[in-house]
Design an enzyme around this catalytic site. Structure first.
Site, mmCIF file in Angstrom:
data_model
loop_
_atom_site.group_PDB
_atom_site.id
_atom_site.type_symbol
_atom_site.label_atom_id
_atom_site.label_comp_id
_atom_site.label_asym_id
_atom_site.label_seq_id
_atom_site.Cartn_x
_atom_site.Cartn_y
_atom_site.Cartn_z
ATOM 1 N N SER A 31 0.821 -1.216 0.000
ATOM 2 C CA SER A 31 0.000 0.000 0.000
ATOM 3 C C SER A 31 0.856 1.267 0.000
ATOM 4 C CB SER A 31 -0.937 -0.003 1.207
ATOM 5 O OG SER A 31 -0.198 -0.122 2.406
ATOM 6 N N GLY A 85 8.335 -0.621 0.347
ATOM 7 C CA GLY A 85 7.871 -0.540 1.726
ATOM 8 C C GLY A 85 8.499 -1.651 2.554
ATOM 9 N N LYS A 98 10.143 -8.140 5.250
ATOM 10 C CA LYS A 98 9.226 -7.829 4.164
ATOM 11 C C LYS A 98 8.482 -9.110 3.784
ATOM 12 C CE LYS A 98 10.447 -5.454 0.649
ATOM 13 N NZ LYS A 98 9.065 -4.946 0.663
ATOM 14 N N GLY A 99 7.401 -8.909 3.028
ATOM 15 C CA GLY A 99 6.727 -10.086 2.478
ATOM 16 C C GLY A 99 5.307 -10.313 2.956
ATOM 17 N N LEU A 100 4.781 -9.423 3.842
ATOM 18 C CA LEU A 100 3.371 -9.622 4.210
ATOM 19 C C LEU A 100 2.477 -9.417 2.986
ATOM 20 C CD1 LEU A 100 2.901 -8.279 7.856
ATOM 21 C CD2 LEU A 100 3.673 -10.497 7.041
ATOM 22 N N GLY A 101 3.011 -8.745 1.960
ATOM 23 C CA GLY A 101 2.279 -8.592 0.698
ATOM 24 C C GLY A 101 2.583 -9.701 -0.304
ATOM 25 N N GLU A 107 10.844 -8.813 -4.951
ATOM 26 C CA GLU A 107 11.353 -7.595 -4.311
ATOM 27 C C GLU A 107 12.833 -7.746 -3.976
ATOM 28 O OE1 GLU A 107 7.197 -6.171 -2.142
ATOM 29 O OE2 GLU A 107 8.613 -7.384 -1.034
HETATM 30 C C1 5RP Z 1 5.211 -6.886 0.095
HETATM 31 C C2 5RP Z 1 5.982 -6.106 1.083
HETATM 32 C C3 5RP Z 1 5.488 -4.747 1.426
HETATM 33 O O1 5RP Z 1 6.493 -3.840 1.168
HETATM 34 C C4 5RP Z 1 5.172 -4.707 2.884
HETATM 35 O O2 5RP Z 1 4.213 -5.731 3.135
HETATM 36 C C5 5RP Z 1 4.623 -3.346 3.305
HETATM 37 O O3 5RP Z 1 3.329 -3.182 2.801
HETATM 38 P P1 5RP Z 1 2.458 -1.915 3.138
HETATM 39 O O4 5RP Z 1 3.132 -0.744 2.510
HETATM 40 O O5 5RP Z 1 1.115 -2.232 2.527
HETATM 41 O O6 5RP Z 1 2.377 -1.800 4.633
HETATM 42 O O7 5RP Z 1 6.986 -6.526 1.587
HETATM 43 O O8 5RP Z 1 5.791 -8.151 -0.125
#
Ligand code: 5RP
Length: 234
Positions: A31, A85, A98-101, A107
């Site tokens: 995001s 992010g 990282k990686g919750l997305g 990345e």
């Molecule tokens: C995706 C990521 C994102 O950078 C991380 O999850 C941060 O996300 P957001 O900006 O929605 O908080 O690592 O794999």
């Protein structure tokens, strides 16, 4: 707009200002990165900024196209800059989770191919030790995933298979699954943990991004930003 969104947007605008004509720029995911892509789209339209982006996820790619940003696949050995992010930023070291997305593999490939890596975030992601607020995502090939999860459990990771909204396993852009490992916290020796994880054949990559961030631009809800540097960098 929530305070968190205001903070993310203001940090994103500061990072987007670092992009110059002619640059090849890695565009992360999430995001906060969406705000970066929108800020860059505005610069393309308003200032004629002429750069090329390398997206790290199908979501970022789709958004960048709507913003009129020229895109290419990662075919160059070196990018000028990567912006992304993070789910956690460790103070002092700028080591990240990282990686919750679910885009951590692409990345990390893009970050490792970039001369500079700038992190954008609101202050909620700042921690004193990795693992404080987020589990560690570990991307795993589907073949033998239960056996791999068993190995992660033996390491103490307490792996939980990530599911999508329909309850099916979340499949990454690379066709793999993700185990979120909350059991490693607090992660005091991330380099050893990264070595242990990569020694498991079914593990593709972990969400530990170690000593690769040049700076982190942090946005505040009052519209201000500040920059964090790794200790000793300045
Ligand atoms: C995706 C990521 C994102 O950078 C991380 O999850 C941060 O996300 P957001 O900006 O929605 O908080 O690592 O794999």
């Amino acid at each position: 707009m929530s305070n968190s969104d205001i903070a993310k947007r203001i940090a994103a605008e500061a990072a987007a200002a670092l992009v110059e004509d002619g640059m090849l720029v890695g565009l992360g995911s999430g995001s906060t990165l969406a705000y970066v892509v929108m800020a860059l789209g505005r610069r393309v339209r308003d200032e004629g900024l002429d750069f090329t982006g390398v997206p790290t996820s199908s979501e970022t790619e789709a958004l960048a196209i709507t913003q009129g940003i020229t895109l290419t696949a990662l075919s160059e050995a070196k990018l000028d800059l990567a912006i992304d992010g993070a789910d956690e930023i460790e103070t002092g070291t700028l080591r990240l989770i990282k990686g919750l997305g679910a885009a951590l593999l692409r990345e990390k490939i893009v970050v490792q191919a970039s001369r500079r890596f700038v992190v954008v975030s609101d202050a909620s992601k700042i921690v004193t030790h990795l693992g404080q607020r987020a589990p560690l995502p570990v991307e795993v090939v589907q073949f033998g995933q239960v056996a791999t999860a068993h190995r992660l459990a033996e390491l103490g990771g307490k792996p939980v298979l990530r599911l999508d909204r329909s309850g099916a396993p979340r499949i990454t852009d690379g066709g793999n699954v993700i185990y979120d490992c909350g059991g490693f916290a607090p992660i005091r020796d991330p380099f050893t943990l990264q070595r242990q994880l990569k020694a498991i054949a079914g593990v593709v990559e972990s969400g530990l991004f170690l000593d690769c961030a040049e700076q982190a631009i942090i946005g505040e809800p009052d519209g201000s930003t500040y920059t964090m540097w790794p200790a000793g960098a300045r």
